[in-house]
Design a protein around this motif. Structure first.
Motif, PDB file in Angstrom:
ATOM      1  N   UNK A   1      83.352  47.121  52.977  1.00  0.00           N
ATOM      2  CA  UNK A   1      82.160  47.291  53.811  1.00  0.00           C
ATOM      3  C   UNK A   1      80.963  47.728  52.979  1.00  0.00           C
ATOM      4  N   UNK A   2      81.167  48.579  51.988  1.00  0.00           N
ATOM      5  CA  UNK A   2      80.074  49.021  51.131  1.00  0.00           C
ATOM      6  C   UNK A   2      79.509  47.851  50.342  1.00  0.00           C
ATOM      7  N   UNK A   3      80.379  47.010  49.841  1.00  0.00           N
ATOM      8  CA  UNK A   3      79.937  45.845  49.090  1.00  0.00           C
ATOM      9  C   UNK A   3      79.141  44.916  49.993  1.00  0.00           C
ATOM     10  N   UNK A   4      79.616  44.720  51.200  1.00  0.00           N
ATOM     11  CA  UNK A   4      78.915  43.840  52.142  1.00  0.00           C
ATOM     12  C   UNK A   4      77.548  44.405  52.477  1.00  0.00           C
ATOM     13  N   UNK A   5      77.451  45.719  52.688  1.00  0.00           N
ATOM     14  CA  UNK A   5      76.172  46.356  52.986  1.00  0.00           C
ATOM     15  C   UNK A   5      75.227  46.208  51.801  1.00  0.00           C
ATOM     16  N   UNK A   6      75.738  46.378  50.603  1.00  0.00           N
ATOM     17  CA  UNK A   6      74.897  46.321  49.413  1.00  0.00           C
ATOM     18  C   UNK A   6      74.351  44.917  49.170  1.00  0.00           C
ATOM     19  N   UNK A   7      75.018  43.914  49.652  1.00  0.00           N
ATOM     20  CA  UNK A   7      74.576  42.554  49.413  1.00  0.00           C
ATOM     21  C   UNK A   7      73.666  42.032  50.513  1.00  0.00           C
ATOM     22  N   UNK A   8      73.500  42.785  51.595  1.00  0.00           N
ATOM     23  CA  UNK A   8      72.638  42.347  52.691  1.00  0.00           C
ATOM     24  C   UNK A   8      71.183  42.512  52.292  1.00  0.00           C
ATOM     25  N   UNK A   9      70.349  41.496  52.542  1.00  0.00           N
ATOM     26  CA  UNK A   9      68.914  41.630  52.271  1.00  0.00           C
ATOM     27  C   UNK A   9      68.322  42.728  53.153  1.00  0.00           C
ATOM     28  N   UNK A  10      67.382  43.445  52.617  1.00  0.00           N
ATOM     29  CA  UNK A  10      66.741  44.512  53.369  1.00  0.00           C
ATOM     30  C   UNK A  10      65.242  44.455  53.138  1.00  0.00           C
ATOM     31  N   UNK A  11      64.480  44.437  54.216  1.00  0.00           N
ATOM     32  CA  UNK A  11      63.026  44.366  54.069  1.00  0.00           C
ATOM     33  C   UNK A  11      62.479  45.624  53.412  1.00  0.00           C
TER      34      UNK A  11
END
Length: 99
Positions: free
Chosen positions: A74-84
């Motif tokens: 889950x941490x890896x997935x969160x880290x790879x999500x684009x964020x404005x």
């Protein structure tokens, strides 16, 4: 969904479990498990699982490693999500050490 509500779907294969809140001390969970293939799931009473987990045996070690894997995934997935709010040199992705 059409009405604007959202739903989260997760898959659990033959080495997974859906009882993480229970082994971490919660008495309830907000998840529902649906078995789509007959005769492929096992169920254990939460009190029995919690009791066996607290004994500190190999079961506890195995389950904690599973939780660690879920957290890492889950941490890896969160880290790879684009964020404005995190746009910049990283191209909009958050670095793992940002958390």
């Amino acid at each position: 969904m059409e009405d604007g509500s959202t739903v989260e779907v997760g898959l659990v294969s033959n080495e997974g479990m859906v009882c993480i809140p229970v082994i971490l001390g919660d008495t309830t969970t907000i998840t529902n498990a649906v078995v789509q293939i007959p005769d492929t799931a096992m169920q254990i009473d939460a009190d029995i699982l919690r009791s066996q987990f607290k004994r500190g045996t190999a079961l506890q070690s195995l389950m904690l490693r599973y939780v660690q894997g879920v957290i890492h995934s889950n941490s890896t997935r969160i880290c790879l999500q684009p964020s404005s709010s995190a746009r910049g040199a990283a191209g909009g992705s958050l670095a793992a050490d940002s958390f």
